[in-house]
Design an enzyme around this catalytic site. Structure first.
Site, PDB file in Angstrom:
ATOM      1  CD  GLU A   1      -2.255  -6.169   4.790  1.00 55.57           C
ATOM      2  OE1 GLU A   1      -2.508  -5.001   5.126  1.00 55.57           O
ATOM      3  OE2 GLU A   1      -1.652  -6.472   3.734  1.00 55.57           O
TER       4      GLU A   1
ATOM      5  CG  HIS B   1      -4.145  -3.292   2.441  1.00 55.28           C
ATOM      6  ND1 HIS B   1      -3.212  -2.922   3.378  1.00 55.28           N
ATOM      7  CD2 HIS B   1      -4.737  -2.147   2.043  1.00 55.28           C
ATOM      8  CE1 HIS B   1      -3.242  -1.613   3.547  1.00 55.28           C
ATOM      9  NE2 HIS B   1      -4.164  -1.121   2.742  1.00 55.28           N
TER      10      HIS B   1
ATOM     11  CB  CYS C   1      -0.982  -0.032   1.166  1.00 56.70           C
ATOM     12  SG  CYS C   1      -2.340   1.175   0.980  1.00 56.70           S
TER      13      CYS C   1
END
Length: 200
Positions: A182, A180, A78
């Site tokens: 994650e 992202h 990001c």
């Protein structure tokens, strides 16, 4: 061990949790010696480009990141991806880490709102180790208002949001994900695992 750089720019714990879930060795650190000794580096980040670069400078981590990112697998996530470019134009012109030539500018999608928030399809531009094992219908999660403009040869994948938006970049040992991983379900976890497998 993968060093997750902690410089006060957020989302470090979600990245650490994802790595723990995958059973991968990763530690949060703000120490230059840990980054030098690590087998790989992840630079997360949320917030504004000039503020984050200032935080990195104050932490004394700019030089060590520049030195180590060209020696071992490095992943910016990001805002962390945006920082790897030459310059950013959020609020003011700010020099980045310069690991990949390019500039980060405000997105201007016609008839679409910014920030760009939500799931979007990854469109593969070229082969990249982080995309290994992924198909043609993979979606990842974005939250951003600025995007990188760089050479097409450095773009591994992009998405469509009014126009082409750089999503995943790679040059040598340096990788960057605007989305992202994650927070991107199985696809994102696969990308993180692929990154860890670069270490061998």
């Amino acid at each position: 061990m993968i060093a997750i750089v902690d410089y006060g720019a957020g989302n470090i714990f979600s990245v650490k949790n994802a790595m723990d879930y995958l059973g991968l060795s990763a530690e949060l650190t703000s120490k230059p010696e840990d980054i030098r000794n690590a087998d790989g580096i992840i630079l997360p980040g949320v917030g504004a480009f000039p503020w984050a670069m200032n935080m990195l400078s104050q932490s004394g981590l700019v030089d060590v990141i520049k030195e180590e990112a060209v020696k071992k697998p490095f992943l910016g996530i990001c805002l962390g991806m945006q920082l790897i470019f030459s310059k950013g134009y959020e609020f003011e012109e700010t020099s980045g880490l310069g690991l990949i030539d390019g500039e980060v500018k405000l997105m201007t999608p016609e008839n679409l709102s910014i920030p760009h928030i939500g799931w979007n399809k990854l469109i593969i531009n070229r082969e990249c180790p982080l995309l290994s094992g992924l198909g043609d219908d993979e979606y990842v999660y974005f939250v951003h208002s600025y995007a990188a403009e760089c050479s097409d040869e450095d773009v591994a994948a992009y998405c469509e949001y009014g126009n082409k938006v750089t999503a995943l970049v790679n040059k040598g040992t340096v990788y960057g994900a605007q989305f992202h991983p994650e927070k991107s379900g199985k696809t994102g976890l696969k990308i993180l695992r692929n990154f860890a497998e670069l270490i061998g």
